[in-house]
Design an enzyme around this catalytic site. Structure first.
Site, PDB file in Angstrom:
ATOM      1  N   ALA A  11      71.247  -8.181  86.516  1.00 30.15           N
ATOM      2  CA  ALA A  11      70.279  -9.250  86.013  1.00 30.15           C
ATOM      3  C   ALA A  11      68.874  -8.370  86.011  1.00 30.15           C
ATOM      4  O   ALA A  11      67.765  -8.914  85.965  1.00 30.15           O
ATOM      5  CB  ALA A  11      69.893 -10.493  87.008  1.00 30.15           C
ATOM      6  N   GLY A  13      67.855  -6.433  83.222  1.00 30.94           N
ATOM      7  CA  GLY A  13      67.554  -6.667  81.664  1.00 30.94           C
ATOM      8  C   GLY A  13      66.637  -7.335  81.114  1.00 30.94           C
ATOM      9  O   GLY A  13      65.945  -8.407  81.935  1.00 30.94           O
ATOM     10  N   ARG A  17      64.212 -11.242  73.380  1.00 31.24           N
ATOM     11  CA  ARG A  17      64.666 -12.101  72.509  1.00 31.24           C
ATOM     12  C   ARG A  17      64.238 -13.662  72.878  1.00 31.24           C
ATOM     13  O   ARG A  17      64.364 -14.416  72.046  1.00 31.24           O
ATOM     14  CB  ARG A  17      65.986 -12.095  71.757  1.00 31.24           C
ATOM     15  CG  ARG A  17      66.132 -10.936  70.929  1.00 31.24           C
ATOM     16  CD  ARG A  17      67.323 -10.965  70.094  1.00 31.24           C
ATOM     17  NE  ARG A  17      68.518 -10.608  71.161  1.00 31.24           N
ATOM     18  CZ  ARG A  17      69.764 -10.585  70.962  1.00 31.24           C
ATOM     19  NH1 ARG A  17      70.192 -11.295  69.927  1.00 31.24           N
ATOM     20  NH2 ARG A  17      70.780  -9.978  71.785  1.00 31.24           N
ATOM     21  N   GLN A  77      66.477  -2.168  90.286  1.00 34.40           N
ATOM     22  CA  GLN A  77      66.483  -1.131  89.413  1.00 34.40           C
ATOM     23  C   GLN A  77      65.515  -0.730  88.462  1.00 34.40           C
ATOM     24  O   GLN A  77      65.161  -1.485  87.425  1.00 34.40           O
ATOM     25  CB  GLN A  77      67.885  -1.474  88.476  1.00 34.40           C
ATOM     26  CG  GLN A  77      68.324  -0.444  87.431  1.00 34.40           C
ATOM     27  CD  GLN A  77      69.063  -0.899  86.357  1.00 34.40           C
ATOM     28  OE1 GLN A  77      69.141  -1.928  85.935  1.00 34.40           O
ATOM     29  NE2 GLN A  77      70.099   0.099  85.662  1.00 34.40           N
ATOM     30  N   GLU A 159      81.560   0.749  72.913  1.00 30.29           N
ATOM     31  CA  GLU A 159      80.442   0.019  72.545  1.00 30.29           C
ATOM     32  C   GLU A 159      80.381  -0.004  70.938  1.00 30.29           C
ATOM     33  O   GLU A 159      80.522   0.780  70.184  1.00 30.29           O
ATOM     34  CB  GLU A 159      79.210   0.308  73.088  1.00 30.29           C
ATOM     35  CG  GLU A 159      79.044   0.155  74.592  1.00 30.29           C
ATOM     36  CD  GLU A 159      79.530  -1.131  75.209  1.00 30.29           C
ATOM     37  OE1 GLU A 159      78.647  -1.995  74.853  1.00 30.29           O
ATOM     38  OE2 GLU A 159      80.433  -1.399  75.658  1.00 30.29           O
ATOM     39  N   ASN A 232      70.600 -14.943  74.979  1.00 31.67           N
ATOM     40  CA  ASN A 232      69.739 -14.077  74.660  1.00 31.67           C
ATOM     41  C   ASN A 232      68.628 -14.673  73.931  1.00 31.67           C
ATOM     42  O   ASN A 232      67.542 -13.881  73.853  1.00 31.67           O
ATOM     43  CB  ASN A 232      70.330 -12.920  73.613  1.00 31.67           C
ATOM     44  CG  ASN A 232      71.501 -11.886  74.442  1.00 31.67           C
ATOM     45  OD1 ASN A 232      71.343 -11.507  75.405  1.00 31.67           O
ATOM     46  ND2 ASN A 232      72.490 -12.028  73.529  1.00 31.67           N
TER      47      ASN A 232
HETATM   48  C1  UD1 Z   1      77.413  -5.206  77.730  1.00 26.68           C
HETATM   49  C2  UD1 Z   1      78.884  -4.391  77.691  1.00 26.68           C
HETATM   50  C3  UD1 Z   1      79.747  -4.705  76.659  1.00 26.68           C
HETATM   51  C4  UD1 Z   1      80.068  -6.094  76.650  1.00 26.68           C
HETATM   52  C5  UD1 Z   1      78.809  -7.118  76.693  1.00 26.68           C
HETATM   53  C6  UD1 Z   1      79.355  -8.435  77.186  1.00 26.68           C
HETATM   54  C7  UD1 Z   1      78.160  -2.331  78.626  1.00 26.68           C
HETATM   55  C8  UD1 Z   1      77.676  -0.815  78.230  1.00 26.68           C
HETATM   56  N1  UD1 Z   1      78.273  -3.075  77.650  1.00 26.68           N
HETATM   57  O1  UD1 Z   1      76.857  -5.014  76.643  1.00 26.68           O
HETATM   58  O2  UD1 Z   1      80.876  -3.956  76.442  1.00 26.68           O
HETATM   59  O3  UD1 Z   1      80.883  -6.794  75.642  1.00 26.68           O
HETATM   60  O4  UD1 Z   1      78.119  -6.504  77.841  1.00 26.68           O
HETATM   61  O5  UD1 Z   1      78.033  -9.234  77.256  1.00 26.68           O
HETATM   62  O6  UD1 Z   1      78.183  -2.498  79.560  1.00 26.68           O
HETATM   63  N2  UD1 Z   1      71.639  -4.872  83.116  1.00 26.68           N
HETATM   64  C9  UD1 Z   1      71.345  -4.385  84.139  1.00 26.68           C
HETATM   65  N3  UD1 Z   1      70.522  -2.899  84.143  1.00 26.68           N
HETATM   66  C10 UD1 Z   1      70.592  -2.495  82.962  1.00 26.68           C
HETATM   67  C11 UD1 Z   1      71.321  -2.551  81.604  1.00 26.68           C
HETATM   68  C12 UD1 Z   1      71.769  -4.073  81.693  1.00 26.68           C
HETATM   69  O7  UD1 Z   1      71.111  -4.972  85.186  1.00 26.68           O
HETATM   70  O8  UD1 Z   1      70.235  -1.275  82.984  1.00 26.68           O
HETATM   71  C13 UD1 Z   1      72.146  -6.005  82.997  1.00 26.68           C
HETATM   72  C14 UD1 Z   1      71.506  -7.190  81.794  1.00 26.68           C
HETATM   73  O9  UD1 Z   1      70.532  -7.733  82.421  1.00 26.68           O
HETATM   74  C15 UD1 Z   1      72.753  -8.147  81.424  1.00 26.68           C
HETATM   75  C16 UD1 Z   1      74.040  -7.254  81.756  1.00 26.68           C
HETATM   76  O10 UD1 Z   1      73.558  -6.057  82.537  1.00 26.68           O
HETATM   77  O11 UD1 Z   1      72.803  -9.334  82.483  1.00 26.68           O
HETATM   78  C17 UD1 Z   1      74.505  -6.840  80.475  1.00 26.68           C
HETATM   79  O12 UD1 Z   1      73.467  -5.796  79.638  1.00 26.68           O
HETATM   80  P1  UD1 Z   1      73.308  -5.909  78.186  1.00 26.68           P
HETATM   81  O13 UD1 Z   1      72.326  -5.078  77.938  1.00 26.68           O
HETATM   82  O14 UD1 Z   1      73.165  -7.327  77.795  1.00 26.68           O
HETATM   83  O15 UD1 Z   1      74.656  -5.123  77.706  1.00 26.68           O
HETATM   84  P2  UD1 Z   1      75.336  -5.557  76.309  1.00 26.68           P
HETATM   85  O16 UD1 Z   1      74.840  -4.680  75.366  1.00 26.68           O
HETATM   86  O17 UD1 Z   1      75.443  -6.967  76.086  1.00 26.68           O
HETATM   87 MG    MG Z   2      74.423  -8.662  76.457  1.00 21.96          MG
END
Ligand code: UD1
Ligand code: MG
Length: 424
Positions: A11, A13, A17, A77, A159, A232
């Site tokens: 959580a 991110g 948007r 993080q 991805e 989102n």
């Molecule tokens: C991710 C998956 C993708 C999947 C999709 C489903 C990866 C690389 N890709 O992509 O394969 O289809 O979810 O929704 O995992 N987050 C962190 N720290 C970070 C990055 C993200 O805590 O450094 C959290 C975000 O807050 C979010 C979740 O991880 O809750 C997913 O991150 P997001 O950036 O939405 O990944 P997607 O690009 O959607």
């Molecule tokens: Mg996502």
């Protein structure tokens, strides 16, 4: 309870948007933040400890979690270097853990405990090291795609940004939910590199790592794909609210509750309703409420939570209730506000009755108690704290500031004057 199950909720991110000063995961559906909906689901599924990875507006998210959840540490993080990096940060809290780790995202509020439980049970009974939840989408754009070999075994996740045109055609996607046997495969998280289009540490690369070192990696296909709908934007938030609304109303109708107009009826997932109760159009029931059997609610009624309504009660047009108990056979049929109150059995509350429960200067809220068989005349203000005794009668248009004994009549309006022939 599933033995030795812990959960990591990603959580950190940003949620750009959402265009909001509130962190994405604290946006609410039916008065409960997205993150809380996810945490409640994993707790109901049997997870004994939940670690939340926070980053963007970490202090606000952490404050919410610590106030509302026990046994739920947050880890910071600082830089969002990817989902793989996020789990690596959480892994500091998991040293020596020998059970299974469920990984979920904080922005998928529609996931159900039932699905999570089935997923974890599948992982355990299958003796898997890593299980990933997948789904088939007609429009898979934006998601990671699942690659399988000729035997149907999963080989990796690619991805969207790294995908070739052929891979983009694959309709099986990664939901972002995983179960990891921490003892046998947890250390794989340290092996994840950031060699990809986004220079991020992808958690999805754990699949390729597992396959390369002969771990048992299993896909689990989710049947009802709306469960992993991720939020989102504000548009997504309203879409998810609609899905949750429909889900709840269908469930209630199956249990024998009449919903006259599902399009205009909003009932929180936390509300319980008894058989043969009728819900008329434009009713909003928020928070946790328990409503009995054979009641009639609406049209245009608003319950704001913590309401207990017993059997055979009528709550009618433009009636608002908050933190109130209403016992059986009582009617509150028109234009009333009843808050912080206990209303007995067989009470009649006349149109336009208000419980004045709040002192805006002192900010103190006080209780109103109305005992069995009392009758409150129309347009009464009951200034709390106040108690109306059994069988008491309140004359219409009164402002009641002192408690009224049983069987008494109380009224505060000035006597009617009549000037005969005045008009002439
Ligand atoms: C991710 C998956 C993708 C999947 C999709 C489903 C990866 C690389 N890709 O992509 O394969 O289809 O979810 O929704 O995992 N987050 C962190 N720290 C970070 C990055 C993200 O805590 O450094 C959290 C975000 O807050 C979010 C979740 O991880 O809750 C997913 O991150 P997001 O950036 O939405 O990944 P997607 O690009 O959607
Ligand atoms: Mg996502």
């Amino acid at each position: 309870m599933i033995k030795d199950l812990k959960t990591v909720v990603l959580a950190a991110g940003k949620g750009t948007r959402m265009k909001s000063k509130t962190p994405k995961v604290l946006h609410e559906i039916f008065n409960k933040p997205l993150l809380a909906r996810v945490l409640d689901a994993v707790i109901s599924a049997g997870s004994s400890e939940n670690i939340v990875v926070v980053g963007h507006m970490a202090d606000v998210v952490e404050e919410y979690v610590s106030k509302n959840y026990e046994n739920t540490p947050c880890v910071l993080q600082k830089e969002q270097l990817g989902t793989g990096h996020a789990l690596k940060i959480a892994s500091e809290k998991l040293k020596g853990f020998k059970g299974n780790i469920l990984v979920v995202c904080g922005d998928t509020p529609l996931i159900t405990p039932k699905t999570l439980m089935e997923f974890v049970k599948f992982h355990i009974s299958n003796n898997s090291d890593i299980t990933v939840m997948t789904a088939f989408f007609d429009n898979p754009t934006g998601y990671g795609r699942i690659l399988r070999n000729e035997n149907g075994d999963i080989t990796s996740i690619v991805e969207e940004k790294d995908a070739s045109e052929d891979i983009k055609k694959i309709k099986e996607i990664n939901t972002g939910i995983y179960c990891i046997n921490w003892e046998s495969a947890g250390f794989g998280v340290d092996e994840i590199k950031n060699e990809n289009a986004q220079k991020e540490y992808y958690l999805t690369d754990l699949i390729k790592w597992g396959v390369s070192c002969s771990k048992k990696v299993s896909p689990y296909v989710l049947k009802s794909s709306d469960e992993i709908f991720g939020i989102n934007s504000k548009l997504h938030l309203s879409t998810a609210t609609k899905i949750m609304q429909k889900r709840k109303l269908n469930e209630l109708m199956e249990q024998g509750i009449t919903i006259v107009d599902p399009d205009t009826t909003y009932i929180s997932p936390e509300t319980e309703i008894g058989e043969d109760t009728i819900i008329l159009p434009n009713v909003v029931l928020e928070g946790r409420n328990i409503i009995g059997k054979d009641c009639k609610i609406g049209p245009f009624s608003h319950l704001r939570g913590n309401c207990k309504i017993e059997d055979f009660v009528k709550i009618g047009n433009f009636v608002e209730l908050k933190n109130a108990t209403v016992q059986s056979h009582t009617n509150i049929c028109h234009l009333s506000y009843v808050g912080d109150s206990c209303v007995g059995q067989n009470v009649n509350i006349g149109a336009g009755t208000i419980t004045a429960n709040y002192d805006s200067r002192t900010k103190v809220k006080s209780k109103t108690e109305i005992k069995n068989n009392a009758s409150i005349g129309s347009n009464t203000v009951l200034v709390a704290p106040v108690e109306i005794g059994e069988h008491a009668l309140i004359g219409a248009g009164s402002v009641i500031t002192k408690s009224v004994k049983e069987n008494s009549l109380a009224l505060t309006r000035s006597p009617q004057k009549e000037v005969q022939n005045y008009v002439k």
